[in-house]
Enzyme design. Structure first.
Site, PDB file in Angstrom:
ATOM      1  CB  THR A   1      -2.105   3.474  -3.703  1.00 42.07           C
ATOM      2  OG1 THR A   1      -2.614   4.542  -2.902  1.00 42.07           O
ATOM      3  CG2 THR A   1      -1.726   4.002  -5.073  1.00 42.07           C
ATOM      4  CG  ASN A   2      -8.281   2.023  -2.375  1.00 46.75           C
ATOM      5  OD1 ASN A   2      -8.167   1.271  -3.339  1.00 46.75           O
ATOM      6  ND2 ASN A   2      -8.937   1.664  -1.276  1.00 46.75           N
ATOM      7  CD  GLN A   3      -3.719   7.967  -4.119  1.00 43.81           C
ATOM      8  OE1 GLN A   3      -3.889   9.174  -3.991  1.00 43.81           O
ATOM      9  NE2 GLN A   3      -3.112   7.241  -3.187  1.00 43.81           N
ATOM     10  CB  SER A   4     -11.037   8.124  -2.754  1.00 40.30           C
ATOM     11  OG  SER A   4     -10.585   8.834  -1.622  1.00 40.30           O
TER      12      SER A   4
ATOM     13  CG  ASP B   1      -1.936   1.983   6.433  1.00 38.23           C
ATOM     14  OD1 ASP B   1      -2.400   1.652   5.320  1.00 38.23           O
ATOM     15  OD2 ASP B   1      -2.060   3.130   6.906  1.00 38.23           O
TER      16      ASP B   1
ATOM     17  CG  ASP C   1      -1.798   1.170   1.350  1.00 36.23           C
ATOM     18  OD1 ASP C   1      -2.383   1.567   0.322  1.00 36.23           O
ATOM     19  OD2 ASP C   1      -1.921   1.728   2.455  1.00 36.23           O
TER      20      ASP C   1
ATOM     21  NE  ARG D   1     -12.887   3.108  -2.070  1.00 42.04           N
ATOM     22  CZ  ARG D   1     -11.988   3.978  -1.606  1.00 42.04           C
ATOM     23  NH1 ARG D   1     -11.051   4.450  -2.389  1.00 42.04           N
ATOM     24  NH2 ARG D   1     -12.045   4.381  -0.356  1.00 42.04           N
TER      25      ARG D   1
ATOM     26  NE  ARG E   1     -12.655  10.753  -1.041  1.00 42.60           N
ATOM     27  CZ  ARG E   1     -13.444  10.380  -0.042  1.00 42.60           C
ATOM     28  NH1 ARG E   1     -14.411  11.174   0.374  1.00 42.60           N
ATOM     29  NH2 ARG E   1     -13.270   9.219   0.535  1.00 42.60           N
TER      30      ARG E   1
ATOM     31  CG  ASP F   1      -1.429   7.620   0.832  1.00 39.75           C
ATOM     32  OD1 ASP F   1      -0.455   8.351   0.595  1.00 39.75           O
ATOM     33  OD2 ASP F   1      -2.411   7.522   0.061  1.00 39.75           O
TER      34      ASP F   1
ATOM     35  NE  ARG G   1      -8.685   1.711   2.090  1.00 36.67           N
ATOM     36  CZ  ARG G   1      -8.950   2.747   2.874  1.00 36.67           C
ATOM     37  NH1 ARG G   1     -10.033   2.769   3.604  1.00 36.67           N
ATOM     38  NH2 ARG G   1      -8.131   3.765   2.919  1.00 36.67           N
TER      39      ARG G   1
END
Length: 180
Positions: A51-54, A127, A8, A101, A58, A10, A130
Site C-alpha cells: 500500500t502507498n501511504q503518502s 483498484d 492493495d 511507490r 505529506r 484502500d 498504478r
C-alpha cells in the site's frame, strides 16, 4: 515456492477515503473483504498488502499512527478468522521517482522475496491503474476490483501495457475466481 496473493489496501480491503484513513476509527472494512481473506488463508495462501501511504510523506500522520491503523485492520480481519501475513507500505509522497511507490514495483518485489514466491504465480488485486502497472512491471497476474477507484479506473480505459486484467466486482469475487 510459497503460494501468495498480493492486495492493495484502500479500496480493496477497506473504504478508500478522499481525505485518507488518518486514524484507526476511520478504517472501515469493505463488505466481504475479511471473509475473502479468510478463504485465501484456509486455502493455504499467504496474503500480503502492498500500500502507498503518502499521508506520511505529506506530514498528515506518522509511522506510529499507521501502525495503529494497521493493527485495527488486522483486528477487523481477525474477527472473521482472517489474517495478513505481511503489510508493506511506502510512505513517500507523490513526486520524485520512488522505486517502492506504486506504480513502481518495489514493494511487490520485497513481498515476493520475503515469501520466496514467483511473480507469474502471484496475483495482485488492486483498484487503480498504478496497482496494475506495478504488477505488470514484474509479471504478476493483474486483478482489478470495481470497489474503491476500480470502476473509475475501468471507465477510463486500461492501457495495453497492463493487459490482460481480470475484472471483479469486489475482493470476494476476485478470491472466488482465484480459487476456482
Amino acid at each position: 515456492m510459497a503460494r501468495l496473493v498480493l492486495l492493495d489496501r484502500d479500496g480493496v480491503l477497506n473504504v478508500d477515503r478522499a481525505d485518507y484513513v488518518k486514524h484507526p476509527g476511520e478504517l472501515v472494512l469493505l463488505p466481504g473483504a475479511a471473509s475473502a481473506v479468510a478463504r485465501l488463508n484456509r486455502a493455504g495462501y499467504a496474503v500480503a498488502v502492498c500500500t502507498n501511504q503518502s499521508p506520511i510523506g505529506r506530514g498528515i500522520f506518522d509511522e506510529a499512527m499507521l501502525a495503529r491503523i494497521h493493527d485495527a485492520l488486522r483486528d477487523g480481519l481477525a474477527r472473521e478468522g482472517a489474517r495478513l501475513d505481511a503489510i508493506f507500505h511506502c510512505p513517500d509522497a507523490p513526486g520524485p521517482i520512488s522505486t517502492r511507490r506504486k506504480p513502481a514495483p518495489g514493494m511487490l518485489i520485497e513481498a515476493l522475496a520475503m515469501f520466496a514466491a514467483g511473480a507469474a504465480a502471484t496475483p495482485f488485486v488492486g483498484d487503480s491503474l498504478r496497482d496494475l502497472q506495478a504488477a505488470a512491471a514484474i509479471g504478476c497476474p493483474r486483478h482489478l476490483v470495481r470497489t474503491g477507484h476500480g470502476a473509475k479506473t475501468l471507465a477510463a480505459g486500461l492501457p495495453d501495457a497492463v493487459l490482460p486484467v481480470a475484472v471483479h466486482e469486489d475482493l470476494g469475487a476476485a478470491v472466488a475466481a482465484l480459487l476456482g
